[in-house]
Design a protein around this motif. Structure first.
Motif, PDB file in Angstrom:
ATOM      1  N   SER A  61      -1.732  -0.161  -3.641  1.00 21.01           N
ATOM      2  CA  SER A  61      -2.142   1.219  -3.890  1.00 21.01           C
ATOM      3  C   SER A  61      -0.895   2.079  -4.056  1.00 21.01           C
ATOM      4  CB  SER A  61      -3.020   1.766  -2.753  1.00 21.01           C
ATOM      5  OG  SER A  61      -2.269   1.904  -1.563  1.00 21.01           O
TER       6      SER A  61
ATOM      7  N   ASP B  29       0.818  -1.213   0.000  1.00 21.47           N
ATOM      8  CA  ASP B  29       0.000   0.000   0.000  1.00 21.47           C
ATOM      9  C   ASP B  29       0.851   1.261   0.000  1.00 21.47           C
ATOM     10  OD1 ASP B  29      -2.779  -0.855   0.145  1.00 21.47           O
ATOM     11  OD2 ASP B  29      -2.264  -1.698   2.105  1.00 21.47           O
TER      12      ASP B  29
ATOM     13  N   GLU C  34      -2.891  -1.340 -10.122  1.00 18.57           N
ATOM     14  CA  GLU C  34      -3.428  -1.651  -8.797  1.00 18.57           C
ATOM     15  C   GLU C  34      -4.145  -2.992  -8.864  1.00 18.57           C
ATOM     16  OE1 GLU C  34      -5.657   1.452  -6.911  1.00 18.57           O
ATOM     17  OE2 GLU C  34      -3.921   2.797  -6.872  1.00 18.57           O
TER      18      GLU C  34
END
Length: 179
Positions: free
Chosen positions: A94, A67, A112
């Motif tokens: 992300s 992330d 993603e």
């Protein structure tokens, strides 16, 4: 390991990194004002995160990341360096917005696909079909939204600047041809 296509198996390395990898870890801030061109950036890529990366990265390699990859400052050197190192794409859970934009500007593809990142343990064969919207890990397919044609065109042109130059040249040629 990664392959380009099943028909032409080009084996590349998949590098895996965790969450919240910031731009200073991708390219140390101490070089911000002394390194702005790709040849100067490349030896320092990820030197504080993974000292082996710059020496061992090869064209076509892929990054799998957690992330918020690329959080931190707005420097373009990390995206520029990764693009010129030949990274095929970065598959992540992300991305920090500012890094995402810088990557597009350089022609670096970000995908993603959190389930694929979670599934990859580090030894499986990986195939990423950027245009088709799939990441395959050991034969299991994970889908992601297909990238807009403009992002693929920017990649194909070698970055946003080159993309816009080509568009302006085409527009000028069309105007000249129609006079």
């Amino acid at each position: 390991m990664a392959t380009e296509t099943a028909a032409t198996p080009v084996v590349n390395k998949v590098w895996k990194y965790g969450n919240n990898v910031n731009t200073d870890q991708l390219f140390p801030g101490k070089y911000t004002y002394t390194c702005s061109k790709a040849p100067d950036i490349l030896p320092h890529l990820l030197e504080d995160l993974d000292p082996t990366f710059a020496k061992n990265v090869k064209r076509g390699d892929i990054l799998f990341v957690g992330d918020n990859f690329g959080c931190g400052s707005s420097r373009e050197q990390p995206a520029l360096g990764l693009y010129h190192a030949g990274i095929k794409c970065i598959v992540g859970k992300s991305f920090a917005r500012i890094f995402y934009r810088a990557a597009i500007n350089q022609g670096l593809i970000l995908i993603e696909c959190a389930p694929a990142v979670d599934a990859f343990t580090g030894t499986e064969e990986v195939n990423v079909d950027i245009e088709g919207g799939t990441v395959s890990i050991a034969g299991k397919a994970f889908t992601f939204p297909r990238l807009p044609p403009q992002i693929l065109a920017i990649r194909d042109a070698g970055g946003l600047l080159e993309y816009n130059i080509a568009k302006l040249r085409a527009k000028k040629a069309a105007a000249t041809g129609s006079s």
